[in-house]
Write a protein that holds these residues in place. Structure first.
Motif, PDB file in Angstrom:
ATOM      1  N   ARG A   1     -13.584  -7.648   6.208  1.00 45.86           N
ATOM      2  CA  ARG A   1     -14.883  -7.183   5.748  1.00 45.86           C
ATOM      3  C   ARG A   1     -15.135  -7.654   4.261  1.00 45.86           C
ATOM      4  O   ARG A   1     -16.365  -7.858   4.184  1.00 45.86           O
ATOM      5  CB  ARG A   1     -14.780  -5.518   5.775  1.00 45.86           C
ATOM      6  N   ALA A   2     -14.204  -8.015   3.266  1.00 37.94           N
ATOM      7  CA  ALA A   2     -14.707  -8.130   1.949  1.00 37.94           C
ATOM      8  C   ALA A   2     -13.718  -9.120   1.370  1.00 37.94           C
ATOM      9  O   ALA A   2     -12.391  -9.225   1.899  1.00 37.94           O
ATOM     10  CB  ALA A   2     -14.752  -6.870   1.534  1.00 37.94           C
ATOM     11  N   ILE A   3     -14.041  -9.978   0.402  1.00 34.89           N
ATOM     12  CA  ILE A   3     -13.419 -10.854  -0.278  1.00 34.89           C
ATOM     13  C   ILE A   3     -13.901 -10.843  -1.895  1.00 34.89           C
ATOM     14  O   ILE A   3     -15.131 -10.800  -1.976  1.00 34.89           O
ATOM     15  CB  ILE A   3     -13.097 -12.071   0.192  1.00 34.89           C
ATOM     16  N   THR A   4     -13.183 -10.990  -2.863  1.00 33.58           N
ATOM     17  CA  THR A   4     -13.579 -10.933  -4.343  1.00 33.58           C
ATOM     18  C   THR A   4     -12.629 -11.721  -4.992  1.00 33.58           C
ATOM     19  O   THR A   4     -11.500 -11.568  -4.533  1.00 33.58           O
ATOM     20  CB  THR A   4     -14.003  -9.444  -4.781  1.00 33.58           C
ATOM     21  N   THR A   5     -12.933 -12.328  -6.119  1.00 38.53           N
ATOM     22  CA  THR A   5     -12.108 -12.906  -7.044  1.00 38.53           C
ATOM     23  C   THR A   5     -11.253 -12.058  -7.933  1.00 38.53           C
ATOM     24  O   THR A   5     -12.029 -11.116  -8.555  1.00 38.53           O
ATOM     25  CB  THR A   5     -12.877 -13.922  -7.994  1.00 38.53           C
ATOM     26  N   VAL A   6      -9.958 -12.210  -7.893  1.00 38.87           N
ATOM     27  CA  VAL A   6      -9.342 -11.349  -8.827  1.00 38.87           C
ATOM     28  C   VAL A   6      -9.573 -12.022 -10.359  1.00 38.87           C
ATOM     29  O   VAL A   6      -9.012 -12.938 -10.746  1.00 38.87           O
ATOM     30  CB  VAL A   6      -7.680 -11.533  -8.394  1.00 38.87           C
ATOM     31  N   ASN A   7     -10.318 -11.022 -11.103  1.00 38.22           N
ATOM     32  CA  ASN A   7     -10.669 -11.321 -12.259  1.00 38.22           C
ATOM     33  C   ASN A   7     -10.642 -10.252 -13.212  1.00 38.22           C
ATOM     34  O   ASN A   7     -11.655  -9.734 -13.586  1.00 38.22           O
ATOM     35  CB  ASN A   7     -11.982 -12.058 -12.627  1.00 38.22           C
ATOM     36  N   GLY A   8      -9.504  -9.598 -13.470  1.00 40.92           N
ATOM     37  CA  GLY A   8      -9.284  -8.409 -14.279  1.00 40.92           C
ATOM     38  C   GLY A   8      -8.087  -7.495 -13.927  1.00 40.92           C
ATOM     39  O   GLY A   8      -7.180  -8.159 -13.365  1.00 40.92           O
ATOM     40  N   ASP A   9      -8.109  -6.358 -14.356  1.00 38.14           N
ATOM     41  CA  ASP A   9      -7.037  -5.428 -13.863  1.00 38.14           C
ATOM     42  C   ASP A   9      -7.250  -4.230 -13.199  1.00 38.14           C
ATOM     43  O   ASP A   9      -6.375  -3.511 -13.043  1.00 38.14           O
ATOM     44  CB  ASP A   9      -6.136  -5.221 -15.331  1.00 38.14           C
ATOM     45  N   THR A  10      -8.515  -4.160 -12.737  1.00 38.76           N
ATOM     46  CA  THR A  10      -8.721  -2.864 -12.129  1.00 38.76           C
ATOM     47  C   THR A  10      -9.596  -3.076 -10.722  1.00 38.76           C
ATOM     48  O   THR A  10     -10.431  -3.996 -10.731  1.00 38.76           O
ATOM     49  CB  THR A  10      -9.579  -1.988 -12.919  1.00 38.76           C
ATOM     50  N   VAL A  11      -9.172  -2.455  -9.720  1.00 36.84           N
ATOM     51  CA  VAL A  11      -9.697  -2.559  -8.354  1.00 36.84           C
ATOM     52  C   VAL A  11     -10.849  -1.367  -8.075  1.00 36.84           C
ATOM     53  O   VAL A  11     -10.413  -0.205  -8.329  1.00 36.84           O
ATOM     54  CB  VAL A  11      -8.575  -2.627  -7.257  1.00 36.84           C
ATOM     55  N   ALA A  12     -11.902  -1.814  -7.705  1.00 32.71           N
ATOM     56  CA  ALA A  12     -12.970  -0.756  -7.020  1.00 32.71           C
ATOM     57  C   ALA A  12     -12.954  -1.026  -5.705  1.00 32.71           C
ATOM     58  O   ALA A  12     -13.504  -2.195  -5.315  1.00 32.71           O
ATOM     59  CB  ALA A  12     -14.353  -0.942  -7.957  1.00 32.71           C
ATOM     60  N   VAL A  13     -13.294   0.215  -4.915  1.00 36.04           N
ATOM     61  CA  VAL A  13     -13.195  -0.012  -3.358  1.00 36.04           C
ATOM     62  C   VAL A  13     -14.389   1.235  -3.107  1.00 36.04           C
ATOM     63  O   VAL A  13     -14.055   2.196  -3.259  1.00 36.04           O
ATOM     64  CB  VAL A  13     -11.993   0.486  -2.685  1.00 36.04           C
ATOM     65  N   ILE A  14     -15.253   0.391  -2.205  1.00 39.60           N
ATOM     66  CA  ILE A  14     -16.161   1.532  -1.845  1.00 39.60           C
ATOM     67  C   ILE A  14     -16.358   1.621  -0.333  1.00 39.60           C
ATOM     68  O   ILE A  14     -16.464   0.458   0.305  1.00 39.60           O
ATOM     69  CB  ILE A  14     -17.675   1.155  -2.604  1.00 39.60           C
ATOM     70  N   GLY A  15     -16.497   2.881   0.508  1.00 45.65           N
ATOM     71  CA  GLY A  15     -16.638   2.969   1.806  1.00 45.65           C
ATOM     72  C   GLY A  15     -17.948   2.924   2.417  1.00 45.65           C
ATOM     73  O   GLY A  15     -18.775   3.338   1.560  1.00 45.65           O
ATOM     74  N   THR A  16     -18.163   2.860   3.311  1.00 44.16           N
ATOM     75  CA  THR A  16     -19.539   3.106   4.093  1.00 44.16           C
ATOM     76  C   THR A  16     -20.009   4.803   3.989  1.00 44.16           C
ATOM     77  O   THR A  16     -21.156   4.926   4.302  1.00 44.16           O
ATOM     78  CB  THR A  16     -19.529   2.646   5.694  1.00 44.16           C
ATOM     79  N   ASN A  17     -19.089   5.553   3.633  1.00 42.41           N
ATOM     80  CA  ASN A  17     -19.334   7.020   3.450  1.00 42.41           C
ATOM     81  C   ASN A  17     -19.983   7.139   2.024  1.00 42.41           C
ATOM     82  O   ASN A  17     -20.003   8.358   1.636  1.00 42.41           O
ATOM     83  CB  ASN A  17     -18.135   7.669   3.417  1.00 42.41           C
TER      84      ASN A  17
END
Length: 751
Positions: A648-664
């Motif tokens: 579903r998703a891809i992003t570059t690892v450029n930092g120290d924190t992950v944000a995940v958002i759902g369809t809800n």
């Protein structure tokens, strides 16, 4: 009266023959004729019928290596009239190839005049050129006047021609052969004669030696034009063992330094049977088409030796990389096949290995030796018989003269009186008077003694197989000495090396002109490239019901990575994508993307990044960019998913924190250290869902905060203090994301 009509002639008897049988019979006859009389060489002398007839015709004309040259027209005419009624041009073309030192490793014909050149220019007509045999041809013919080989009637039955030449030189492998028959072909590259002789001597000592053992002496082919064979030892062993294979041959080149740091590459040797002019034309064509970005110019400075000068685009170009690009696109590298398909005993076509090939030659040398020894034995026995008669005449000279003067038929009287044979009586009667005073008993007895000694040696040779092989070995050693490695003709010209290892990406980049471009992807998956970096794409046309999805800047040498919903990464070359004219082509034309899979992201491969990839079920992991690169159209499976779950998703690892958002519309933040790094797998749970799915992910630096773009392209950001309510741990359900885009997308993509 009317004219009397003659009765019609009785029709000839008609035989009904099934068409299938008639075709099979006639085609088989044609195939056999082509195989045995045109295309395949004889394993014993290495010659096809036309070459054998040319050499025998030259022998009849007395064109020895030290004789005066004769017009080629005379040679061609005699060969065509007596032995080979197949057209003068075919005979002349065959003779020309025997004379070309760039086609034949050991030329059999010594040509005077224009016999063509390595550029592919045609030879002069046969009325302008002259020829004679070389020492090599003389070796092949040595013994032909001593009943060394079998003869047969020529095509019209008026004279005879040899079935095979005595072959005192390993011509089959030394000069090679090329031919295409019906249903089969032959391709034998030239070899070094001294090496072949050394291997043959070993084969005499150890008749059961295998082809692999003989490669201690026969290193591989030795082409008249030199070059470098870059095949592995294992491949060469396999080729000579089975009789089938190929040799990857490269041109020999050196780097010549010029003024102020400049340099050029000079090619001094090219592969066998490749025309030099064709190489120059091809390089010039590739330069004009901008397919050789590292090469600026090519020029031919050849005189008697090959000298191709290749100029680089700049002094910073890697010469080895530049030559690698030339080897890939031109005939500076050529694959020369080996197919040891020959006629065994002049009758049976068979693919043989190196050992069997040399064994056929050695067996032939022994057969020729036995035939010549028997011929010499017959001559000696005849001469001894004649000498016996001469001795009788000398010892009874007065009585012999009296019989000859007084008898009407002296021959039977001489036979009866002195108990002579027919041959001895005839020899006495044929003696000249001038010989009588020179006829001395000592001379006769000395010659008789010498001949009997020689006869005893020949009889010993014929009765001992060991002595025969010793004699053959002596003959092979003489050939080795004549064409040894220290002689100009015998010195090895082709060397062996391993192909240099180069980065494939660097080689492919060297084959494309490096220019800026813009990659455009439509909403329906059509791709194209525009020249230069184009910012404004508002005037770009698309197909009906299609529009711009996204675009990015790249270069013609760039590699692209495509991430799809099936969890696979696909690699694409920008140089292979269609240009800006038209609407482009579907991206599925370049990769094997399943119909139920869709594109998630397409970006330039930079090779040093890391990505966080995630599936719709909320599982994901960190992967290195280098682990995402595949070499096939089928792509490389990185994220393992099974329907209905999908990437579903891809992003570059450029930092120290992950944000995940759902369809809800719920979001959770957690440390990147909670996500493992993997090369392939399902990953770990990033966010927990009940009846919804993952929508997007982002990785950011906690010091700068989270940034995202809305649907209008406006950028928004929130600090970690503002994001405090969403901080948690991996696999948490998260909280409703107030103030974040309603699309549940960060729109950050791959950076």
């Amino acid at each position: 009266m009317g004219k009397r009509q003659t009765p019609p002639e009785k029709p000839a008897e008609i035989h009904e023959v099934p068409l299938r049988d008639a075709l099979e019979e006639r085609y088989l006859a044609y195939a056999l004729s082509t195989i045995m009389h045109r295309a395949l060489p004889d394993a014993r002398d290495g010659l096809k019928p036309v070459h054998r007839r040319i050499l025998y015709g030259m022998d009849l004309l007395g064109l020895d290596p030290r004789a005066a040259f004769k017009k080629s027209a005379k040679i061609v005419g005699d060969v065509m009239g007596s032995f080979h009624p197949h057209g003068d041009q075919a005979i002349y073309d065959a003779m020309v190839r025997l004379a070309q030192d760039f086609s034949s490793r050991y030329p059999l014909v010594d040509g005077q005049g224009n016999f063509g050149n390595i550029d592919g220019d045609n030879p002069a007509a046969y009325r302008y050129t002259e020829a004679r045999m070389t020492e090599v041809a003389r070796l092949l013919l040595d013994g032909i006047d001593e009943d060394g080989v079998e003869f047969r009637l020529n095509y019209d039955g008026q004279s005879k021609e040899p079935v095979v030449l005595p072959g005192g030189f390993p011509n089959l492998l030394a000069n090679g052969a090329q031919g295409i028959a019906v249903g089969m072909a032959t391709s034998i590259p030239p070899h070094n004669a001294a090496e072949l002789c050394d291997a043959a001597l070993h084969l005499i000592e150890k008749p059961d030696a295998k082809s692999k053992a003989l490669l201690k002496w026969v290193k591989g082919p030795d082409f008249p034009t030199g070059g470098i064979v870059v095949d592995s030892k294992e491949a060469i062993i396999e080729a000579y063992t089975t009789g089938r294979g190929s040799f990857r041959t490269r041109s020999r080149w050196t780097q010549e330094e010029g003024a102020r740091g400049t340099w050029v590459v000079v090619v001094t040797e090219i592969p066998w049977l490749v025309q030099k002019s064709r190489i120059v034309e091809k390089i010039a064509e590739l330069i004009n088409e901008k397919k050789l970005p590292l090469v600026a110019d090519v020029r031919d400075e050849s005189a008697e030796d090959v000298r191709l000068v290749i100029e680089p685009k700049s002094r910073t170009v890697d010469p080895a990389l530049m030559m690698e690009s030339l080897f890939r696109l031109t005939e500076l590298e050529s694959k020369i096949s080996l197919n040891l398909n020959v006629l065994i005993k002049g009758r049976i076509p068979k693919v043989v290995g190196l050992a069997e090939c040399l064994r056929e030659w050695l067996d032939h040398l022994r057969d020729v030796l036995v035939r010549r020894s028997n011929f010499r034995k017959t001559q000696i026995e005849h001469r001894l018989e004649v000498l016996g008669g001469h001795l009788v005449a000398y010892l009874n000279l007065d009585k012999v003269i009296k019989i000859i003067r007084t008898e009407e038929e002296p021959k039977p009287v001489l036979i009866k009186t002195f108990k002579l044979t027919e041959i001895q009586a005839e020899a006495i009667l044929n003696m000249r008077l001038r010989n009588l005073r020179r006829l001395e008993e000592m001379e006769i007895r000395t010659e008789d003694k010498d001949l009997r000694k020689e006869l005893k040696g020949i009889e010993g040779l014929l009765g001992s197989e060991t002595e025969q092989w010793a004699k053959v070995g002596e003959q092979v050693r003489k050939v080795r000495d004549i064409f040894g490695p220290k002689t100009p003709l015998g010195k090895r010209r082709t060397s062996f090396a391993d192909a240099p290892e180069h980065d494939l990406a660097a080689i492919e980049e060297a084959l494309v002109e490096r220019e800026p471009c813009t990659v455009v992807i439509s909403e329906k998956g059509w791709v194209r490239t525009l020249k230069g970096h184009v910012e404004d794409l508002s005037g770009l046309a698309f197909k009906t019901d299609d529009k711009l999805e996204h675009s990015f800047f790249a270069e013609t040498t760039s590699k692209l990575l495509l991430f799809a919903t099936n969890g696979k990464f696909y690699s694409l070359d920008v140089a292979k994508l269609p240009g800006g004219r038209g609407h482009g082509e579907p991206i599925r034309m370049f990769i094997d993307l399943e119909q139920d899979a869709a594109i998630i992201s397409l970006f330039v491969n930079k090779g040093e990044r890391k990505f966080l990839i995630a599936s719709s079920e909320g599982q994901g992991f960190v992967v290195k960019e280098e682990d995402c690169v595949g070499n096939t159209r089928k792509g490389k499976q990185v994220l393992n998913v099974e329907m209905p779950n999908e990437a579903r998703a891809i992003t570059t690892v450029n930092g120290d924190t992950v944000a995940v958002i759902g369809t809800n519309h719920k979001m959770v933040l957690f440390g990147l250290d909670q996500v493992p790094e993997m090369a392939r797998g399902r990953g770990v749970r990033l966010q927990k869902y009940t009846s919804s799915e993952l929508s997007d992910v982002a990785v950011f630096d906690s010091k700068t905060g989270l940034t995202w773009k809305d649907s209008a392209g406006r950028e928004h950001s929130m600090t970690m203090k503002e994001l405090a309510d969403w901080r948690g741990n991996r696999a948490d359900a998260g909280r409703l994301a107030h103030g974040l885009p309603k699309s549940n997308k960060f729109n950050r993509g791959v950076e």
